[in-house]
Design a protein around this motif. Sequence first.
Motif: not given
Length: 332
Positions: A65-68, A78-82, A245-252, A307-313
């Motif tokens: 929840n909350g702002k990313t 390294d995107y985060r929320v509380p 390991c590619s951050g928040w981006s998808p891979n195989a 990744k830029t709005d983790l609450e909406k993942s």
Amino acid sequence: MKLFSLITLLIVIKTLAFANTNRPIADTVEHGTVLFDTDGNPINAHGPGVMYHKGVYYLFGEIKNGKTWLVPGQNWEDYRVPAGGISCYSSTDLKNWKYRGIALKPVVNDPDNDLDTGRVIERPKVIYNQHTKKFVMWMHIDKNDYNYSRGGVATSDSPEGPYQYQGSIKPNDQMLRDMTLFKDEDGKAYLIYSSEDNNTMHVCLLSNDYLKPTTTYVRILENKKRESPTIFKNKGKYYLITSGCSGWSPNAALYAVADNIMGPWEEQGNPCKGPDSGVTFFSQGAFVLPVADRPGKYIFMGDVWNKTDLEKSAYLWLPLSINDGIIEVYYP
């Protein structure tokens, strides 16, 4: 790995071809809709794990929840929320999920505390210990720069909690990042986690009470840069699915197979098949759920990270099949 985004919550529970029946385990949820609990609220349980206990499935996940925000000074996005703690939901049919509350609460304004909202609390997994009669939760505990890299443990007398935090540890003085938890048929339990700056996976036997790592562990997938492990067992063989390991981006996704959980592990290919399989259908694996009373039937549970709005993942659940020892996950 943390992944790319879809805008809306997407969960698919595809028809599984059960032995002697064509009935699905649950009705297919329409694409592009938000999954609600039985109170009408969106389910908030990311990096999930599921425990089946006395006829009930218990779903645990990260509360986002909350702002990313983007953590400064990192060499990856390294995107985060509380840190919101760990939620719990229950179901008897894998379709209707009842919110059971916050299983593990965070703390506020205590930056030295592992559970502070300024920390990282990820990938909770819960198993039951028949000897101690305790439900044991393990999770990845970290700071925003990922240099803390510890495994946290909490216990409860009931499956839904509340869980009491027991502290964190670096197993055998090694990093623990993305992790999962596995309880074998003989009652032994294991932590499987990314270590050594995500270069190598470790498989570590836990103590009999499941509260501490032992010195019995092995290094697997050495120098392969894999994370987000999910493990299950079928017909005496162990299957481990990981992401890159590619951050928040998808891979195989890739998987490995072993006759013994301590190895040796034989690396295989991508279990995902069809369009967008090379990016795991824009998801990242979090858990493989064996369907109770349906031998050989499994659900691959993935996160679709925004990744830029983790609450909406979002989430993506798909049937996983095993044919002649080969894993296959298809997107419909």
